[in-house]
Scaffold this motif. Sequence first.
Motif, PDB file in Angstrom:
ATOM      1  N   ASN A   1     -12.886 -14.283   3.574  1.00 14.21           N
ATOM      2  CA  ASN A   1     -12.289 -15.222   2.636  1.00 14.21           C
ATOM      3  C   ASN A   1     -13.364 -16.045   1.954  1.00 14.21           C
ATOM      4  OD1 ASN A   1      -9.241 -15.027   3.225  1.00 14.21           O
ATOM      5  ND2 ASN A   1     -10.208 -15.099   5.236  1.00 14.21           N
ATOM      6  N   LEU A   2     -13.480 -15.879   0.643  1.00 16.13           N
ATOM      7  CA  LEU A   2     -14.448 -16.604  -0.182  1.00 16.13           C
ATOM      8  C   LEU A   2     -13.671 -17.519  -1.109  1.00 16.13           C
ATOM      9  CD1 LEU A   2     -17.331 -17.023  -1.344  1.00 16.13           C
ATOM     10  CD2 LEU A   2     -16.852 -15.112  -2.872  1.00 16.13           C
TER      11      LEU A   2
ATOM     12  N   LEU B   1     -16.339 -18.632   3.703  1.00 16.47           N
ATOM     13  CA  LEU B   1     -17.401 -19.193   2.872  1.00 16.47           C
ATOM     14  C   LEU B   1     -16.793 -19.870   1.662  1.00 16.47           C
ATOM     15  CD1 LEU B   1     -20.431 -19.509   2.219  1.00 16.47           C
ATOM     16  CD2 LEU B   1     -20.296 -17.304   1.037  1.00 16.47           C
ATOM     17  N   MET B   2     -17.247 -21.085   1.387  1.00 12.81           N
ATOM     18  CA  MET B   2     -16.842 -21.807   0.186  1.00 12.81           C
ATOM     19  C   MET B   2     -18.101 -22.133  -0.607  1.00 12.81           C
ATOM     20  SD  MET B   2     -14.631 -25.299  -0.070  1.00 12.81           S
ATOM     21  CE  MET B   2     -15.037 -26.518  -1.303  1.00 12.81           C
TER      22      MET B   2
ATOM     23  N   VAL C   1     -26.340 -25.966   3.032  1.00 11.37           N
ATOM     24  CA  VAL C   1     -25.299 -25.268   3.790  1.00 11.37           C
ATOM     25  C   VAL C   1     -24.720 -26.228   4.821  1.00 11.37           C
ATOM     26  CG1 VAL C   1     -24.806 -23.290   5.284  1.00 11.37           C
ATOM     27  CG2 VAL C   1     -26.524 -23.083   3.477  1.00 11.37           C
ATOM     28  N   TYR C   2     -23.399 -26.257   4.891  1.00  6.03           N
ATOM     29  CA  TYR C   2     -22.679 -27.125   5.826  1.00  6.03           C
ATOM     30  C   TYR C   2     -21.635 -26.288   6.547  1.00  6.03           C
ATOM     31  CZ  TYR C   2     -24.551 -30.621   2.591  1.00  6.03           C
ATOM     32  OH  TYR C   2     -25.371 -31.376   1.804  1.00  6.03           O
ATOM     33  N   GLY C   3     -21.105 -26.812   7.630  1.00  5.60           N
ATOM     34  CA  GLY C   3     -20.023 -26.143   8.327  1.00  5.60           C
ATOM     35  C   GLY C   3     -20.441 -25.630   9.688  1.00  5.60           C
TER      36      GLY C   3
ATOM     37  N   VAL D   1     -26.856 -16.106  -2.353  1.00  2.00           N
ATOM     38  CA  VAL D   1     -26.192 -15.972  -1.060  1.00  2.00           C
ATOM     39  C   VAL D   1     -26.096 -14.486  -0.737  1.00  2.00           C
ATOM     40  CG1 VAL D   1     -24.061 -16.370   0.227  1.00  2.00           C
ATOM     41  CG2 VAL D   1     -24.865 -18.076  -1.422  1.00  2.00           C
ATOM     42  N   THR D   2     -26.608 -14.098   0.406  1.00  2.00           N
ATOM     43  CA  THR D   2     -26.534 -12.718   0.853  1.00  2.00           C
ATOM     44  C   THR D   2     -25.528 -12.632   1.996  1.00  2.00           C
ATOM     45  OG1 THR D   2     -28.857 -12.384   0.277  1.00  2.00           O
ATOM     46  CG2 THR D   2     -27.842 -10.754   1.744  1.00  2.00           C
ATOM     47  N   LEU D   3     -24.544 -11.772   1.841  1.00  3.29           N
ATOM     48  CA  LEU D   3     -23.527 -11.585   2.872  1.00  3.29           C
ATOM     49  C   LEU D   3     -23.873 -10.355   3.690  1.00  3.29           C
ATOM     50  CD1 LEU D   3     -20.368 -12.204   0.687  1.00  3.29           C
ATOM     51  CD2 LEU D   3     -21.597 -13.862   2.097  1.00  3.29           C
ATOM     52  N   HIS D   4     -23.752 -10.468   5.003  1.00  2.00           N
ATOM     53  CA  HIS D   4     -23.998  -9.345   5.905  1.00  2.00           C
ATOM     54  C   HIS D   4     -22.734  -9.020   6.651  1.00  2.00           C
ATOM     55  CE1 HIS D   4     -28.374  -9.351   5.414  1.00  2.00           C
ATOM     56  NE2 HIS D   4     -28.264 -10.666   5.339  1.00  2.00           N
ATOM     57  N   ARG D   5     -22.420  -7.768   6.736  1.00  2.00           N
ATOM     58  CA  ARG D   5     -21.248  -7.314   7.492  1.00  2.00           C
ATOM     59  C   ARG D   5     -21.587  -7.393   8.968  1.00  2.00           C
ATOM     60  NH1 ARG D   5     -19.072  -1.779   5.656  1.00  2.00           N
ATOM     61  NH2 ARG D   5     -18.452  -3.125   3.958  1.00  2.00           N
ATOM     62  N   PRO D   6     -20.684  -7.941   9.784  1.00  2.00           N
ATOM     63  CA  PRO D   6     -20.957  -7.973  11.226  1.00  2.00           C
ATOM     64  C   PRO D   6     -21.039  -6.566  11.794  1.00  2.00           C
ATOM     65  CG  PRO D   6     -18.810  -8.971  10.716  1.00  2.00           C
ATOM     66  CD  PRO D   6     -19.404  -8.506   9.438  1.00  2.00           C
ATOM     67  N   SER D   7     -21.931  -6.372  12.767  1.00  2.00           N
ATOM     68  CA  SER D   7     -22.091  -5.023  13.330  1.00  2.00           C
ATOM     69  C   SER D   7     -21.101  -4.749  14.430  1.00  2.00           C
ATOM     70  CB  SER D   7     -23.492  -4.816  13.846  1.00  2.00           C
ATOM     71  OG  SER D   7     -24.087  -5.960  14.300  1.00  2.00           O
TER      72      SER D   7
END
Length: 116
Positions: free
Chosen positions: A14-15, A33-34, A78-80, A110-116
């Motif tokens: 969810n973005l 991610l917001m 970055v927060y959260g 921002v680079t998004l990585h898929r969880p393994s």
Amino acid sequence: MRIQKTAFDEDFFNLLLLHNPFCFDELSQKPDLMLSGHVHGGFVRLPLIGGVFAPGAGVSFLKRFSREFFFPKYTKGVYGDETGRLVVSQGLGLTARFPVRVIPPEIICVTLHRPS
């Protein structure tokens, strides 16, 4: 700004793109991610303190000098936590009524990585 009840599907990433980062605390459920801006890094940044003033879009001139606009919680970075992350960019420039920029412009990647 009032945020309605939010519901994100936990089966998907969810973005949320939202101009104002201060709405992050009002969300009943956090997105993964917001991405936000609006604060321009706090207009002026002091060492060890951070941003000094948040713009108050849509707020009367006199109300902009109230406590809620000084030393804002979210200015850049970055927060959260594990429930959701907020990334705030200080942006490229201030094109509103106040044409002076004290802090340097910023573009974030921002680079998004898929969880393994």
